[in-house]
Design a protein around this motif. Structure first.
Motif, PDB file in Angstrom:
ATOM      1  N   VAL A 174       0.851  -1.202   0.000  1.00 29.13           N
ATOM      2  CA  VAL A 174       0.000   0.000   0.000  1.00 29.13           C
ATOM      3  C   VAL A 174       0.883   1.247   0.000  1.00 29.13           C
ATOM      4  N   LYS A 175       1.802   1.303  -0.967  1.00 31.35           N
ATOM      5  CA  LYS A 175       2.772   2.401  -1.013  1.00 31.35           C
ATOM      6  C   LYS A 175       2.109   3.763  -1.155  1.00 31.35           C
ATOM      7  N   SER A 176       0.969   3.820  -1.836  1.00 32.12           N
ATOM      8  CA  SER A 176       0.292   5.100  -2.022  1.00 32.12           C
ATOM      9  C   SER A 176      -0.159   5.676  -0.681  1.00 32.12           C
ATOM     10  N   PHE A 177      -0.582   4.786   0.235  1.00 29.75           N
ATOM     11  CA  PHE A 177      -0.998   5.252   1.571  1.00 29.75           C
ATOM     12  C   PHE A 177       0.187   5.828   2.323  1.00 29.75           C
ATOM     13  N   TRP A 178       1.318   5.127   2.310  1.00 29.59           N
ATOM     14  CA  TRP A 178       2.495   5.602   3.035  1.00 29.59           C
ATOM     15  C   TRP A 178       3.044   6.885   2.419  1.00 29.59           C
ATOM     16  N   LYS A 179       2.924   6.999   1.104  1.00 33.48           N
ATOM     17  CA  LYS A 179       3.347   8.233   0.436  1.00 33.48           C
ATOM     18  C   LYS A 179       2.466   9.399   0.887  1.00 33.48           C
ATOM     19  N   PHE A 180       1.156   9.149   0.967  1.00 37.20           N
ATOM     20  CA  PHE A 180       0.229  10.184   1.453  1.00 37.20           C
ATOM     21  C   PHE A 180       0.564  10.561   2.888  1.00 37.20           C
ATOM     22  N   MET A 181       0.808   9.566   3.730  1.00 36.78           N
ATOM     23  CA  MET A 181       1.151   9.835   5.122  1.00 36.78           C
ATOM     24  C   MET A 181       2.423  10.670   5.225  1.00 36.78           C
ATOM     25  N   GLY A 182       3.394  10.362   4.368  1.00 39.80           N
ATOM     26  CA  GLY A 182       4.622  11.151   4.366  1.00 39.80           C
ATOM     27  C   GLY A 182       4.374  12.585   3.955  1.00 39.80           C
ATOM     28  N   SER A 183       3.447  12.794   3.020  1.00 39.61           N
ATOM     29  CA  SER A 183       3.170  14.149   2.527  1.00 39.61           C
ATOM     30  C   SER A 183       2.503  15.031   3.583  1.00 39.61           C
ATOM     31  N   ILE A 184       1.803  14.416   4.543  1.00 36.06           N
ATOM     32  CA  ILE A 184       1.140  15.213   5.593  1.00 36.06           C
ATOM     33  C   ILE A 184       1.847  15.072   6.937  1.00 36.06           C
ATOM     34  N   SER A 185       2.976  14.350   6.976  1.00 36.86           N
ATOM     35  CA  SER A 185       3.624  14.034   8.247  1.00 36.86           C
ATOM     36  C   SER A 185       3.980  15.274   9.063  1.00 36.86           C
ATOM     37  N   PHE A 186       4.451  16.316   8.400  1.00 31.60           N
ATOM     38  CA  PHE A 186       4.829  17.545   9.092  1.00 31.60           C
ATOM     39  C   PHE A 186       3.627  18.171   9.796  1.00 31.60           C
ATOM     40  N   TYR A 187       2.494  18.199   9.108  1.00 27.84           N
ATOM     41  CA  TYR A 187       1.279  18.794   9.655  1.00 27.84           C
ATOM     42  C   TYR A 187       0.657  17.891  10.704  1.00 27.84           C
ATOM     43  N   LEU A 188       0.748  16.590  10.483  1.00 29.60           N
ATOM     44  CA  LEU A 188       0.233  15.620  11.440  1.00 29.60           C
ATOM     45  C   LEU A 188       1.029  15.675  12.737  1.00 29.60           C
ATOM     46  N   PHE A 189       2.335  15.821  12.623  1.00 31.11           N
ATOM     47  CA  PHE A 189       3.164  15.940  13.822  1.00 31.11           C
ATOM     48  C   PHE A 189       2.775  17.178  14.623  1.00 31.11           C
ATOM     49  N   ALA A 190       2.536  18.284  13.927  1.00 35.03           N
ATOM     50  CA  ALA A 190       2.252  19.546  14.605  1.00 35.03           C
ATOM     51  C   ALA A 190       0.913  19.533  15.330  1.00 35.03           C
ATOM     52  N   ILE A 191      -0.080  18.843  14.780  1.00 36.20           N
ATOM     53  CA  ILE A 191      -1.449  19.000  15.283  1.00 36.20           C
ATOM     54  C   ILE A 191      -1.966  17.823  16.091  1.00 36.20           C
ATOM     55  N   HIS A 192      -1.308  16.656  16.009  1.00 39.42           N
ATOM     56  CA  HIS A 192      -1.934  15.460  16.586  1.00 39.42           C
ATOM     57  C   HIS A 192      -2.091  15.502  18.095  1.00 39.42           C
ATOM     58  N   SER A 193      -1.221  16.240  18.798  1.00 41.23           N
ATOM     59  CA  SER A 193      -1.335  16.256  20.262  1.00 41.23           C
ATOM     60  C   SER A 193      -2.612  16.946  20.719  1.00 41.23           C
ATOM     61  N   PHE A 194      -3.103  17.906  19.931  1.00 42.00           N
ATOM     62  CA  PHE A 194      -4.363  18.564  20.272  1.00 42.00           C
ATOM     63  C   PHE A 194      -5.537  17.594  20.108  1.00 42.00           C
ATOM     64  N   ILE A 195      -5.476  16.768  19.066  1.00 43.10           N
ATOM     65  CA  ILE A 195      -6.516  15.750  18.860  1.00 43.10           C
ATOM     66  C   ILE A 195      -6.449  14.727  19.991  1.00 43.10           C
ATOM     67  N   ARG A 196      -5.248  14.307  20.332  1.00 43.45           N
ATOM     68  CA  ARG A 196      -5.073  13.347  21.420  1.00 43.45           C
ATOM     69  C   ARG A 196      -5.638  13.888  22.723  1.00 43.45           C
ATOM     70  N   GLY A 197      -5.312  15.135  23.036  1.00 45.66           N
ATOM     71  CA  GLY A 197      -5.810  15.752  24.259  1.00 45.66           C
ATOM     72  C   GLY A 197      -7.327  15.781  24.302  1.00 45.66           C
ATOM     73  N   GLY A 198      -7.944  16.093  23.148  1.00 41.71           N
ATOM     74  CA  GLY A 198      -9.404  16.125  23.079  1.00 41.71           C
ATOM     75  C   GLY A 198     -10.012  14.760  23.351  1.00 41.71           C
ATOM     76  N   PHE A 199      -9.450  13.716  22.763  1.00 42.48           N
ATOM     77  CA  PHE A 199      -9.957  12.358  22.975  1.00 42.48           C
ATOM     78  C   PHE A 199      -9.833  11.949  24.441  1.00 42.48           C
ATOM     79  N   LEU A 200      -8.656  12.184  25.016  1.00 43.70           N
ATOM     80  CA  LEU A 200      -8.418  11.748  26.393  1.00 43.70           C
ATOM     81  C   LEU A 200      -9.264  12.527  27.390  1.00 43.70           C
ATOM     82  N   GLU A 201      -9.509  13.822  27.115  1.00 44.89           N
ATOM     83  CA  GLU A 201     -10.321  14.630  28.014  1.00 44.89           C
ATOM     84  C   GLU A 201     -11.803  14.267  27.903  1.00 44.89           C
ATOM     85  N   LEU A 202     -12.296  14.099  26.670  1.00 45.75           N
ATOM     86  CA  LEU A 202     -13.727  13.864  26.454  1.00 45.75           C
ATOM     87  C   LEU A 202     -14.151  12.456  26.870  1.00 45.75           C
TER      88      LEU A 202
END
Length: 362
Positions: A289-317
């Protein structure tokens, strides 16, 4: 060497795998009774607890626990993979280029702007989250945490004791990688392999000395900053400069076994970040599934920056304890991952759209 040449597409896919390791690690290690990683300090009790968790999971045939404990304990090595690829990529791109002083400054400035591109838009979100969490006004929240926001914007949070995890825990990485960029352009660019070896060994020796002397606080500080990551960064540069041969599967499997066993001793643990790229890349660079990993790589910078806010929301709610008590680790973790990916993609598109619009006014 043990790794055949890494192409641009390889790098993108490997970044996609690295970010998945990181976001799942950051989610699962925050849960009660999670296996705690040896990332910035080594503690044999963490390893013993993880091994006990594996034994219990196998005896009770708990696939969920095996999955969650693996990412909780080992997922942070995605950072080492990112840093290795950074050193490798910089060398491939700039090894033949000469830099004047002004060009070196511009090199660093471009990377600061790239970090600001994701950090500054997320600070208002942090103010809002903190305001709701503590029941205070937006202005009061901003003033209360102003020093923390400034430390993040100036990439000095890793240099200030107690401020490593401010705003967003994973953002310590921005300060550390910027330090490595500065070291690369002013010290390591176009230097010999012998010089890289000396720098890498020097950084390892400093960390070894802190373990020998029992200076845990010093080691903790080093591993939030460039010294802790210089060996694997230099390894990436070295691998980009040397001729390669393809690693045989048996060698890769042996290296993976050594890596998995590296958490049994504090001194061996220091080499785990060096073993990980050699073990991981040959085994997983051609994952399906190389296309999936390529997509993940293309958003990795943005995913790294924002994921902790999503995590915090899940754990709090939902609640950390509720997730564990009701055996929701796997479905909630997958849902968190999917929403993080979707949010990162939207975040990327919004920022790219804004950048395009702003560029028209220049």
């Amino acid at each position: 060497m043990l790794i055949s040449p890494i192409t641009y597409n390889d790098t993108n896919r490997l970044k996609g795998m690295a970010i998945l390791l990181i976001i799942l690690h950051n989610f699962y290690h925050a849960l009660p009774q999670a296996s705690i990683e040896n990332e910035f300090l080594f503690n044999i009790e963490n390893t013993n607890y993880y091994v006990s968790s594996i034994i219990n999971s196998v005896s009770s045939i708990s696939i969920t626990s095996l999955f969650t404990d693996f990412f909780s304990f080992f997922g942070h090595y995605g950072v080492a993979l990112f840093i290795f690829l950074s050193g490798y990529g910089l060398t491939v791109k700039y090894s033949s280029k000469e830099f004047s002083l002004s060009e070196k400054i511009h090199f660093i400035w471009k990377r600061i702007l790239r970090f600001w591109k994701v950090i500054i838009p997320l600070i208002p979100l942090s103010v809002l989250v903190n305001s709701i969490k503590h029941g205070s006004g937006l202005w009061q929240t901003l003033i209360t945490h102003l020093g923390e926001y400034l430390s993040v914007i100036t990439f000095t949070q890793t240099l200030i004791p107690g401020k490593e995890f401010v705003i967003s825990g994973p953002w310590w990485f921005f300060g550390a990688i910027l330090q490595l960029y500065i070291i690369y352009i002013f010290l390591l660019h176009k230097r010999s392999n012998r010089f890289l070896l000396i720098i890498g060994i020097f950084a390892l020796l400093i960390q070894t000395l802190t373990i020998f002397l029992g200076w845990e606080n010093t080691l903790f500080r080093l591993r939030y900053n460039c010294i802790g990551w210089l060996p694997v960064f230099c390894l990436g540069i070295y691998c980009a400069q040397k001729p390669f041969i393809t690693c045989k599967p048996l060698v890769s499997i042996t290296l993976m076994a050594l890596f998995l066993c590296s958490n049994i001793n504090a001194y061996f643990w220091l080499f785990s970040s060096l073993l990980f790229p050699f073990a991981f890349i040959p085994l997983f660079r051609n994952l399906p599934v190389k296309s999936f990993w390529k997509f993940m790589g293309s958003i990795s910078f943005y995913l790294f920056a924002i994921h902790s806010f999503i995590r915090g929301g899940f754990l709090e709610l939902i609640g950390k304890q509720k997730i564990v008590e009701q055996n929701l680790e796997l479905p909630i973790g997958i849902l968190y991952m999917l929403i993080s990916i979707l949010t990162a993609y939207i975040f990327q598109q919004i920022l790219n759209y804004a950048s395009d619009k702003l560029s028209k006014f220049k």
